[in-house]
Design a protein around this motif. Structure first.
Motif, PDB file in Angstrom:
ATOM      1  N   ASP A 273       3.743   4.946   9.989  1.00 23.64           N
ATOM      2  CA  ASP A 273       3.139   4.717   9.203  1.00 23.64           C
ATOM      3  C   ASP A 273       1.888   4.278   9.777  1.00 23.64           C
ATOM      4  O   ASP A 273       0.988   3.865  10.874  1.00 23.64           O
ATOM      5  CB  ASP A 273       2.534   2.743   8.903  1.00 23.64           C
ATOM      6  CG  ASP A 273       3.688   3.055   7.466  1.00 23.64           C
ATOM      7  OD1 ASP A 273       4.473   4.089   7.257  1.00 23.64           O
ATOM      8  OD2 ASP A 273       3.760   1.577   7.037  1.00 23.64           O
TER       9      ASP A 273
ATOM     10  N   GLY B 185       3.903   7.342   0.825  1.00 22.83           N
ATOM     11  CA  GLY B 185       4.167   7.001   0.138  1.00 22.83           C
ATOM     12  C   GLY B 185       4.449   5.220   0.117  1.00 22.83           C
ATOM     13  O   GLY B 185       3.600   5.010   1.349  1.00 22.83           O
ATOM     14  N   GLY B 186       5.230   4.542  -0.551  1.00 23.38           N
ATOM     15  CA  GLY B 186       5.060   3.017   0.265  1.00 23.38           C
ATOM     16  C   GLY B 186       6.544   2.648  -0.413  1.00 23.38           C
ATOM     17  O   GLY B 186       7.766   3.196  -0.307  1.00 23.38           O
TER      18      GLY B 186
ATOM     19  N   LEU C  93      -0.699   1.362  -2.221  1.00 23.71           N
ATOM     20  CA  LEU C  93      -0.809   1.782  -0.692  1.00 23.71           C
ATOM     21  C   LEU C  93      -0.770   0.679   0.347  1.00 23.71           C
ATOM     22  O   LEU C  93      -0.425  -0.237   1.307  1.00 23.71           O
ATOM     23  CB  LEU C  93      -0.475   2.870   0.398  1.00 23.71           C
ATOM     24  CG  LEU C  93       0.207   3.935  -0.867  1.00 23.71           C
ATOM     25  CD1 LEU C  93      -0.034   5.386  -0.618  1.00 23.71           C
ATOM     26  CD2 LEU C  93       1.722   3.870   0.403  1.00 23.71           C
TER      27      LEU C  93
ATOM     28  N   HIS D 130      -2.760   3.378   5.162  1.00 26.16           N
ATOM     29  CA  HIS D 130      -1.474   4.229   4.011  1.00 26.16           C
ATOM     30  C   HIS D 130      -1.808   5.884   3.980  1.00 26.16           C
ATOM     31  O   HIS D 130      -3.352   6.124   3.702  1.00 26.16           O
ATOM     32  CB  HIS D 130      -0.306   3.795   3.764  1.00 26.16           C
ATOM     33  CG  HIS D 130       0.357   2.721   4.188  1.00 26.16           C
ATOM     34  ND1 HIS D 130      -0.344   0.931   3.894  1.00 26.16           N
ATOM     35  CD2 HIS D 130       1.715   2.475   3.677  1.00 26.16           C
ATOM     36  CE1 HIS D 130       0.672   0.711   4.018  1.00 26.16           C
ATOM     37  NE2 HIS D 130       2.023   0.954   4.258  1.00 26.16           N
TER      38      HIS D 130
ATOM     39  N   ASP E 162      -1.348   8.793   1.241  1.00 21.58           N
ATOM     40  CA  ASP E 162      -0.666   8.794   0.310  1.00 21.58           C
ATOM     41  C   ASP E 162      -0.334  10.800   0.165  1.00 21.58           C
ATOM     42  O   ASP E 162      -0.784  11.455   1.474  1.00 21.58           O
ATOM     43  CB  ASP E 162      -1.861   8.649  -0.881  1.00 21.58           C
ATOM     44  CG  ASP E 162      -2.195   9.588  -0.979  1.00 21.58           C
ATOM     45  OD1 ASP E 162      -2.692  10.331  -0.058  1.00 21.58           O
ATOM     46  OD2 ASP E 162      -3.580   8.998  -2.428  1.00 21.58           O
TER      47      ASP E 162
ATOM     48  N   GLU F 173       5.019   5.282  -7.844  1.00 23.62           N
ATOM     49  CA  GLU F 173       4.724   5.454  -6.697  1.00 23.62           C
ATOM     50  C   GLU F 173       5.767   5.127  -5.964  1.00 23.62           C
ATOM     51  O   GLU F 173       5.902   5.017  -4.563  1.00 23.62           O
ATOM     52  CB  GLU F 173       4.066   3.867  -7.164  1.00 23.62           C
ATOM     53  CG  GLU F 173       1.931   3.326  -6.971  1.00 23.62           C
ATOM     54  CD  GLU F 173       1.753   4.826  -5.723  1.00 23.62           C
ATOM     55  OE1 GLU F 173       1.943   5.092  -5.227  1.00 23.62           O
ATOM     56  OE2 GLU F 173       0.559   5.623  -7.132  1.00 23.62           O
TER      57      GLU F 173
END
Length: 257
Positions: free
Chosen positions: A155, A177-178, A183, A187, A189, A225
């Motif tokens: 991460d 993403g997450g 997020l 992180h 995107d 998401e």
């Protein structure tokens, strides 16, 4: 990278990937169960038994969707597990792995397994186990070098000096993403991950850390998401990393590059 397939990749979902280079199987951030904490596996099967076949495991940071002690306990006790320095003191549950080959490393440290070198590199992310934890350890990414150079980012967000710290890559495994609606800091995107692929001059890139886990009771919240970040990453890479070939996998799918 030489012509022909030299690196095999299997994405088991989230950040769990098997990288095979020079006959060495490197398993990243293994979560091998139907869920972890308040998260449940929403797409893809529980990883097959083949996911537990590893010559070495690397763990990027302390969050339970990356350092999952129950999953680590499912592996062969002889398998070396590489974790951030200070992990055993910071995570009481590591006592369950007492007697295992746990190797704590920091940025710049190198582990050699078979014909493969694994180098710890920086990451920009929360280094705590949970928000109230006293210990904050240095989160890591890893560069696996054998017949090719593979970057597992763990991460992270983009950070100054990423290109210099990581180096050019044949293959980049990038979080896009997450696991919930939003997020937060630390992180990337999909758009920032595409920029990272360009910065690292990655020849190939596989998006990870999306489309797998979701919090219990939130299945209808922020659907944009969950699955779309993989496709958004591939689309963004066409301009941010035009020399990178992207490969969006589904959990359990393998690729050779």
């Amino acid at each position: 990278m030489a012509n022909g397939p030299t690196v095999g990749v299997t994405w088991w979902g989230h950040s769990t990937v098997t990288v095979v280079d020079s006959g060495v199987r490197v398993l990243t951030d293994p979560v091998l169960t139907a869920g972890v904490a308040h998260l449940r596996r929403r797409r893809g099967p529980i990883p097959a038994a083949a996911a537990r076949d590893a010559d070495v495991v690397v763990v990027s940071h302390l969050h339970s969707d990356h350092l999952h002690v129950r999953s680590l306990a499912m592996l062969d006790p002889a398998t070396p597990v590489v974790v951030p320095r200070g992990t055993r003191a910071a995570v009481p549950g590591m006592i369950r792995l007492r007697g295992r080959d746990i190797r704590e490393v920091g940025v710049g440290d190198v582990i050699e397994i078979g014909g493969v070198e694994i180098r710890a590199v920086p990451a920009r992310h929360d280094g705590r186990r949970h928000p109230l934890a006293r210990h904050a350890l240095e989160p890591l990414g890893f560069v696996v070098t054998g017949s090719a150079r593979t970057y597992f980012a763990g991460d992270t967000d983009l950070f100054p000096g990423m290109a210099e710290a990581v180096g050019d890559c044949d293959l980049a495994l990038l979080p896009v993403g997450g696991w919930g609606p939003g997020l937060g800091e630390g992180h990337m995107d999909a758009d920032r991950a595409a920029v990272a692929a360009g910065v690292l001059r990655a020849r190939h890139a596989v998006p990870v850390h999306f489309g797998t886990f979701w919090p219990i009771g939130l299945s209808g919240v922020a659907p944009q998401e969950f699955l779309p970040p993989g496709a958004r990453f591939a689309a963004a890479a066409t301009s941010a990393a035009p020399d990178t070939t992207t490969h969006e996998l589904v959990p359990g799918q393998s690729l050779s590059v």
